[in-house]
Design a protein around this motif. Structure first.
Motif, mmCIF file in Angstrom:
data_model
loop_
_atom_site.group_PDB
_atom_site.id
_atom_site.type_symbol
_atom_site.label_atom_id
_atom_site.label_comp_id
_atom_site.label_asym_id
_atom_site.label_seq_id
_atom_site.Cartn_x
_atom_site.Cartn_y
_atom_site.Cartn_z
ATOM 1 N N GLU A 19 -3.872 -8.070 2.755
ATOM 2 C CA GLU A 19 -3.200 -7.573 3.947
ATOM 3 C C GLU A 19 -2.274 -8.663 4.455
ATOM 4 N N CYS A 20 -1.010 -8.323 4.615
ATOM 5 C CA CYS A 20 -0.017 -9.280 5.093
ATOM 6 C C CYS A 20 -0.343 -9.720 6.527
ATOM 7 N N ASP A 21 -0.316 -11.051 6.756
ATOM 8 C CA ASP A 21 -0.596 -11.557 8.098
ATOM 9 C C ASP A 21 0.572 -11.311 9.055
ATOM 10 N N GLU A 22 1.740 -11.074 8.493
ATOM 11 C CA GLU A 22 2.943 -10.919 9.321
ATOM 12 C C GLU A 22 3.153 -9.479 9.783
ATOM 13 N N CYS A 23 3.009 -8.532 8.849
ATOM 14 C CA CYS A 23 3.323 -7.145 9.199
ATOM 15 C C CYS A 23 2.167 -6.183 8.922
ATOM 16 N N ASN A 24 1.031 -6.740 8.459
ATOM 17 C CA ASN A 24 -0.167 -5.944 8.184
ATOM 18 C C ASN A 24 0.007 -4.927 7.060
ATOM 19 N N GLU A 25 1.019 -5.138 6.236
ATOM 20 C CA GLU A 25 1.187 -4.283 5.058
ATOM 21 C C GLU A 25 0.041 -4.531 4.080
ATOM 22 N N LEU A 26 -0.505 -3.464 3.519
ATOM 23 C CA LEU A 26 -1.497 -3.601 2.458
ATOM 24 C C LEU A 26 -0.788 -3.552 1.111
ATOM 25 N N TYR A 35 3.220 -12.081 -2.803
ATOM 26 C CA TYR A 35 3.948 -11.963 -1.536
ATOM 27 C C TYR A 35 4.069 -10.518 -1.079
ATOM 28 N N CYS A 36 4.252 -10.358 0.213
ATOM 29 C CA CYS A 36 4.319 -9.035 0.811
ATOM 30 C C CYS A 36 5.595 -8.301 0.385
ATOM 31 N N PRO A 37 5.442 -7.098 -0.168
ATOM 32 C CA PRO A 37 6.614 -6.322 -0.593
ATOM 33 C C PRO A 37 7.407 -5.778 0.588
ATOM 34 N N ASN A 38 6.810 -5.799 1.761
ATOM 35 C CA ASN A 38 7.472 -5.252 2.940
ATOM 36 C C ASN A 38 8.347 -6.285 3.644
ATOM 37 N N CYS A 39 7.783 -7.503 3.862
ATOM 38 C CA CYS A 39 8.528 -8.510 4.614
ATOM 39 C C CYS A 39 8.738 -9.801 3.827
ATOM 40 N N GLY A 40 8.114 -9.916 2.653
ATOM 41 C CA GLY A 40 8.329 -11.083 1.811
ATOM 42 C C GLY A 40 7.475 -12.289 2.154
HETATM 43 ZN ZN LIG Z 1 4.526 -8.402 5.359
#
Ligand SMILES: [Zn+2]
Length: 62
Positions: A19-26, A35-40
């Motif tokens: 789970e991304c700590d920045e945007c909570n994307e799973l 790395y997060c595919p949503n915010c990088g």
């Molecule tokens: Zn993210």
């Protein structure tokens, strides 16, 4: 008891979800190379990296 010594146990580690700590994307850590595919962001919390899946158990007959 020694019956276990002839038993083959195959255990695979389930690739972790995070789970991304920045945007909570799973997302799937391996698929997205960590790395997060949503915010990088690389800041993440691993959710299931320590789970195990028992795929196969061989028990000798007799
Ligand atoms: Zn993210």
């Amino acid at each position: 008891d020694t019956w276990l010594k002839d038993t083959k146990l195959v255990i695979n580690v389930i690739p972790g979800m995070a789970e991304c700590d920045e945007c909570n994307e799973l997302f799937h850590v391996i698929e997205h190379e960590g790395y997060c595919p949503n915010c990088g962001s690389f800041e993440k919390t691993i959710l299931s990296g320590k789970d195990f899946l028992i795929r196969e158990i061989h028990i000798p007959e007799g």
